[in-house]
Enzyme design. Structure first.
Site, PDB file in Angstrom:
ATOM      1  CE1 TYR A  39       0.298   7.617  -6.958  1.00 38.07           C
ATOM      2  CE2 TYR A  39      -1.520   8.414  -8.294  1.00 38.07           C
ATOM      3  CZ  TYR A  39      -1.059   7.725  -7.185  1.00 38.07           C
ATOM      4  OH  TYR A  39      -1.952   7.137  -6.319  1.00 38.07           O
ATOM      5  CG  ASN A  73      -1.530   1.343   1.496  1.00 37.13           C
ATOM      6  OD1 ASN A  73      -2.464   1.764   0.824  1.00 37.13           O
ATOM      7  ND2 ASN A  73      -0.979   2.063   2.464  1.00 37.13           N
ATOM      8  CE  LYS A 110      -0.245   4.104  -7.048  1.00 36.31           C
ATOM      9  NZ  LYS A 110      -0.038   3.224  -5.883  1.00 36.31           N
TER      10      LYS A 110
HETATM   11  P1  NAD Z   1      -0.829   8.656   2.633  1.00 40.74           P
HETATM   12  O1  NAD Z   1       0.137   9.671   2.133  1.00 40.74           O
HETATM   13  O2  NAD Z   1      -1.832   9.027   3.648  1.00 40.74           O
HETATM   14  O3  NAD Z   1      -0.054   7.361   3.138  1.00 40.74           O
HETATM   15  C1  NAD Z   1       1.030   6.833   2.431  1.00 40.74           C
HETATM   16  C2  NAD Z   1       1.661   5.727   3.225  1.00 40.74           C
HETATM   17  O4  NAD Z   1       2.852   5.320   2.537  1.00 40.74           O
HETATM   18  C3  NAD Z   1       2.079   6.162   4.617  1.00 40.74           C
HETATM   19  O5  NAD Z   1       1.799   5.145   5.560  1.00 40.74           O
HETATM   20  C4  NAD Z   1       3.586   6.359   4.509  1.00 40.74           C
HETATM   21  O6  NAD Z   1       4.284   6.042   5.696  1.00 40.74           O
HETATM   22  C5  NAD Z   1       3.953   5.364   3.427  1.00 40.74           C
HETATM   23  N1  NAD Z   1       5.161   5.810   2.747  1.00 40.74           N
HETATM   24  C6  NAD Z   1       5.327   6.965   2.058  1.00 40.74           C
HETATM   25  N2  NAD Z   1       6.614   7.049   1.631  1.00 40.74           N
HETATM   26  C7  NAD Z   1       7.239   5.920   2.078  1.00 40.74           C
HETATM   27  C8  NAD Z   1       8.562   5.419   1.958  1.00 40.74           C
HETATM   28  N3  NAD Z   1       9.503   6.076   1.285  1.00 40.74           N
HETATM   29  N4  NAD Z   1       8.860   4.236   2.540  1.00 40.74           N
HETATM   30  C9  NAD Z   1       7.912   3.535   3.196  1.00 40.74           C
HETATM   31  N5  NAD Z   1       6.648   3.950   3.345  1.00 40.74           N
HETATM   32  C10 NAD Z   1       6.318   5.133   2.781  1.00 40.74           C
HETATM   33  O7  NAD Z   1      -1.516   8.108   1.307  1.00 40.74           O
HETATM   34  P2  NAD Z   1      -2.822   7.255   1.013  1.00 40.74           P
HETATM   35  O8  NAD Z   1      -3.754   8.136   0.308  1.00 40.74           O
HETATM   36  O9  NAD Z   1      -3.276   6.497   2.203  1.00 40.74           O
HETATM   37  O10 NAD Z   1      -2.203   6.269  -0.085  1.00 40.74           O
HETATM   38  C11 NAD Z   1      -2.089   4.880   0.083  1.00 40.74           C
HETATM   39  C12 NAD Z   1      -2.023   4.252  -1.294  1.00 40.74           C
HETATM   40  O11 NAD Z   1      -3.216   4.555  -2.022  1.00 40.74           O
HETATM   41  C13 NAD Z   1      -0.870   4.753  -2.163  1.00 40.74           C
HETATM   42  O12 NAD Z   1      -0.301   3.664  -2.869  1.00 40.74           O
HETATM   43  C14 NAD Z   1      -1.558   5.709  -3.128  1.00 40.74           C
HETATM   44  O13 NAD Z   1      -0.873   5.821  -4.361  1.00 40.74           O
HETATM   45  C15 NAD Z   1      -2.906   5.058  -3.296  1.00 40.74           C
HETATM   46  N6  NAD Z   1      -3.963   5.953  -3.766  1.00 40.74           N
HETATM   47  C16 NAD Z   1      -4.425   6.983  -3.003  1.00 40.74           C
HETATM   48  C17 NAD Z   1      -5.432   7.814  -3.497  1.00 40.74           C
HETATM   49  C18 NAD Z   1      -5.986   8.971  -2.698  1.00 40.74           C
HETATM   50  O14 NAD Z   1      -6.805   9.735  -3.258  1.00 40.74           O
HETATM   51  N7  NAD Z   1      -5.642   9.143  -1.442  1.00 40.74           N
HETATM   52  C19 NAD Z   1      -5.953   7.607  -4.782  1.00 40.74           C
HETATM   53  C20 NAD Z   1      -5.454   6.545  -5.527  1.00 40.74           C
HETATM   54  C21 NAD Z   1      -4.457   5.724  -5.016  1.00 40.74           C
END
Ligand code: NAD
Length: 247
Positions: free
Chosen positions: A155, A90, A159
């Site tokens: 990005y 994730n 994906k």
């Molecule tokens: P967030 O920024 O709240 O959390 C990201 C997580 O990734 C955190 O727990 C952080 O510790 C971890 N992380 C970031 N950089 C890191 C690193 N270098 N090493 C280890 N861990 C690391 O983001 P989110 O929105 O919860 O995103 C989670 C996933 O969902 C991601 O893969 C993101 O691409 C995907 N996503 C999110 C959205 C959205 O709208 N929020 C949309 C599509 C996809």
């Protein structure tokens, strides 16, 4: 739904990952959450334990950019728990720079976390899952893996790669009893979205048939279903959870 299962969740300290960890614990899994720093991993564990002190959860913080570190950390999980049933990739990062400002370093950074690290984690659990004859790998894709996005090229590229890895490994690992699926969130209410101004969010909401952005729990529910035995005949799927139909 996950009684007796051992699950590793990367990026489990906040946002969607934290909601997945909580949902898995509520469903009786043992969870090892990964943070980017031990301090944030410990903080997330403390927050979960405050809610339920009996939840079997621990926090680790291997450098996901270093295969040897990931392998050593996951081997430690195997030693402590004897098996790994579920891996959720994730952890992810985004960046919205236009191509004119996009540096090779930034491109590599996004790809390294969103793609390379997912591969490292999968490679590190593979031998154990193959030996068990069972396992569930879940990757986090994104709605941008359908159509791309108008800036921030790495990005969506990353994906699309996640989807490719999911479809290919589903074919390769199915005969070993390992299912590989992905969940593709739409716009979801996490730190990743905090930088986006309301003037952008509001029109976006009007374009979503269900007329709201996603909450982390909406995503966690999909991750729960796919990890559970209720999805035992599902592999190679990319499930979009974004309040709208596929176009
Ligand atoms: P967030 O920024 O709240 O959390 C990201 C997580 O990734 C955190 O727990 C952080 O510790 C971890 N992380 C970031 N950089 C890191 C690193 N270098 N090493 C280890 N861990 C690391 O983001 P989110 O929105 O919860 O995103 C989670 C996933 O969902 C991601 O893969 C993101 O691409 C995907 N996503 C999110 C959205 C959205 O709208 N929020 C949309 C599509 C996809």
């Amino acid at each position: 739904m996950l009684k007796g299962k051992i699950a590793i969740v990367t990026g489990g300290t906040r946002g969607i990952g934290y909601a997945i960890v909580e949902k898995y614990l509520e469903n009786h899994a043992t969870v090892i959450l990964c943070g980017s720093r031990q301090e944030t991993a410990d903080k997330a564990v403390a927050q979960l334990k405050a809610k339920n002190p009996d939840w079997p959860v621990e926090g680790i913080a291997p450098d996901l950019g270093d295969y040897a570190a990931v392998k050593a950390a996951f081997d430690g999980v195997l030693e402590r728990y004897g098996r790994i049933d579920i891996l959720v990739n994730n952890a992810g990062m985004s960046s919205a720079e236009p191509l004119s400002a996009y540096t090779p370093e930034l491109f590599r950074k996004v790809m390294a976390l969103n793609v390379d690290a997912a591969f490292y984690c999968i490679r590190a659990v593979y031998d154990a899952m193959a030996a068990q004859g069972s396992g569930c790998i879940l990757n986090t894709s994104s709605m941008v893996s359908r159509h791309g996005q108008p800036s921030g090229v790495a990005y969506p590229t990353s994906k699309f790669a996640v989807n490719g890895m999911t479809l290919s490994l589903a074919r390769e690992l199915g005969p070993k009893g390992i299912r590989v699926n992905a969940v593709a969130p739409g716009v979801t209410n996490t730190d990743m979205m905090k930088a986006v101004p309301d003037s952008v969010i509001q029109p976006l909401i009007q374009s979503i048939p269900l007329r709201r952005i996603g909450e982390p729990e909406d995503l966690a529910n999909a991750f729960l279903f796919l990890a559970s035995d209720a999805a035992s005949y599902i592999t190679g799927e990319i499930i979009h959870v974004g309040g709208q139909a596929r176009s």
